[in-house]
Design an enzyme around this catalytic site. Structure first.
Site, PDB file in Angstrom:
ATOM      1  CG  ASP A   2       7.821  -3.079  10.876  1.00 52.97           C
ATOM      2  OD1 ASP A   2       7.991  -3.032   9.639  1.00 52.97           O
ATOM      3  OD2 ASP A   2       6.934  -2.417  11.450  1.00 52.97           O
ATOM      4  CD  GLU A  38      10.684  -2.720   5.703  1.00 56.56           C
ATOM      5  OE1 GLU A  38       9.472  -2.952   5.596  1.00 56.56           O
ATOM      6  OE2 GLU A  38      11.565  -3.478   5.245  1.00 56.56           O
ATOM      7  N   GLY A  51       3.136   0.119   4.867  1.00 57.45           N
ATOM      8  CA  GLY A  51       2.362   0.930   5.793  1.00 57.45           C
ATOM      9  C   GLY A  51       2.294   2.365   5.307  1.00 57.45           C
ATOM     10  N   GLY A  99       4.376  -3.630   5.114  1.00 57.26           N
ATOM     11  CA  GLY A  99       3.114  -4.019   5.716  1.00 57.26           C
ATOM     12  C   GLY A  99       2.356  -5.051   4.910  1.00 57.26           C
TER      13      GLY A  99
END
Length: 347
Positions: free
Chosen positions: A145, A137, A65, A114
Site C-alpha cells: 500500500d 507485505e 508502519g 511505510g
C-alpha cells in the site's frame, strides 16, 4: 508533537527527521500527525524553500508502519483504529506527492512499506550503499500500500509485479537502475549534501556533484526473466511460468512465492493493474484504502504478523491456503467501493 519525529528548520529548509531508532523508525500515528502538521505549516511559508526527510541514528531509514499496532487493532477493535491509521497515513502520502516545494528523501538503510510511502513521492530520492528497499507485505498478508500500486505499476519490465509478489529486497544501485532512486551517494557524503542544500545550493546540482557511479545492479541480470515470468496479471500464470523453467533462479523465486499469502499476491496483481490505468494519485490512494478496509481484518494479516514478526516461526497458515482458493468473487469484494461517507479523501 512527538519525540518520535524531530521537526526543525535550518535556513530555508524544513527537516523531518524520523526518530524511533529501536524500531528502525517504523511510523506511528503520532509521527504521521507531526509530519502532516509540519508540511502544512511550511506549505505556504515563503521562507521554507525545500523539505528534507531523513532519520536519526540507527540502521535504517524506515522499516514501515507500526505493524504491532495494526495487528492489535485487527484482533481487538475489528480494525477500526488500524483503518484510522491508514486513512491519515494515506493523506500524508498524498500530501507529499502533491507538495508544491521540492522534497528530498535520504533513504539510507532499510526502507520498507511505510518508509517507501514517505520517500517515493519525493522529487529527489537519494540511495546509498546501505539502502535496502522492499515492499514485503505479501509475507504478512497485507498488501503493498502507501502508494505502492502507483509506484510499482509504473516500473519497467514488470519489475513492480516481481517486487510486489516476492517482497524482494534490492540495494541502492538496484534502486537507481529501476528508477526508484534519483541519486546514489556514499553514506559518508549525506551530511555534506544536506549542508549544501541548507546553504542554498541548487538541489539537483548539489546531489549530482556528490553522486558516484553505483555498482552494477545485480537484478539487471534477471530483467528478461522477470519480464517473461511475471508478464501476466493472473497469479496462476506466473506460477506456471516459473514451474516450467528449470533454472535455479526460477526455482528460488517459485519457492519464495510459495511462502507468501495467495490472497495478497492476487490482490497485489489486481492493485497494480488497476493503478496503471489511473491518472490521479488520489484515485490510487482511495483504491488502496478500500483494499485496506477489507484486508486488515481478513485472517491472513493477523496470522502473517504472528508467524513472521510475533512468534517468528515463519509458518503462516494462509486462508485461503492456495491461489485457486482465492476466488474472483473474493477479490471483487476486496476492491468494491465503500459507502460514500466511508471513502478515503485527500486533505
Amino acid at each position: 508533537m512527538t519525540d518520535e519525529l524531530i521537526t526543525r528548520r535550518e535556513s530555508g529548509v524544513g527537516f523531518l527527521t524520523l526518530n524511533r531508532p529501536k524500531a528502525i523508525h517504523a511510523l506511528t500515528a503520532a509521527m504521521d500527525h507531526a509530519m502532516t502538521d509540519a508540511l502544512l505549516a511550511w506549505k505556504d511559508d515563503a521562507a521554507v524553500k525545500a523539505v528534507i526527510i531523513d532519520h536519526s541514528e540507527g540502521r535504517g531509514f524506515c522499516a514501515g508502519g507500526d505493524i504491532a499496532f495494526l495487528r492489535n487493532s485487527a484482533l481487538t477493535d475489528n480494525g477500526v483504529s488500524g483503518l484510522a491509521f491508514f486513512y491519515e497515513e494515506y493523506q500524508l502520502n498524498h500530501l507529499l506527492f502533491t507538495y508544491p516545494k521540492p522534497v528530498v528523501a535520504f533513504v539510507d538503510g532499510i526502507t520498507m512499506g511505510g518508509g517507501v510511502g514517505i520517500s517515493q513521492p519525493a522529487k529527489y530520492r537519494v540511495a546509498t550503499e546501505n539502502t535496502r528497499f522492499a515492499m514485503p507485505e505479501t509475507g504478512i498478508g497485507l498488501f503493498p500500500d502507501v502508494g505502492g500500486g502507483w509506484f510499482l505499476s509504473r516500473l519497467p519490465g514488470r519489475l513492480g509485479q516481481y517486487l510486489a509478489l516476492t517482497g524482494a529486497r534490492i540495494d541502492g544501485s538496484e534502486c537507481v537502475w529501476a528508477g526508484l532512486a534519483t541519486h546514489y551517494l556514499p553514506a559518508d557524503q549525506l551530511a555534506e549534501a544536506k549542508a549544501r542544500i541548507v546553504a542554498g545550493h541548487e538541489i539537483a546540482g548539489a546531489l549530482t556533484a556528490l553522486s558516484v557511479t553505483p555498482p552494477d545492479a545485480k537484478i539487471a541480470a534477471h530483467a528478461s526473466e522477470i519480464a517473461r515470468h511475471f508478464a501476466s496479471d493472473r497469479y496462476e500464470d506466473i506460477l506456471a511460468s516459473l514451474e516450467a523453467d528449470p533454472s535455479e533462479w526460477a526455482a528460488k523465486t517459485l519457492a519464495t512465492l510459495h511462502t507468501k499469502s495467495p490472497q495478497t499476491c492476487k490482490v497485489a496483481l489486481r492493485q497494480l493493474a488497476d493503478s496503471a490505468r489511473l491518472g490521479d494519485f488520489a484515485d490510487n490512494m482511495a483504491m488502496e484504502y478500500r483494499i485496506a478496509a477489507r484486508v486488515l481484518t481478513r485472517p491472513d494479516f493477523a496470522e502473517g504478523v504472528r508467524a513472521v514478526i510475533v512468534d517468528k516461526t515463519n509458518d503462516p497458515k494462509w486462508d485461503p491456503a492456495t491461489p485457486e482458493g482465492v476466488t474472483d468473487e473474493l477479490i471483487e469484494s476486496i476492491f468494491a467501493p465503500l459507502p460514500a461517507d466511508k471513502e478515503w479523501k485527500p486533505l
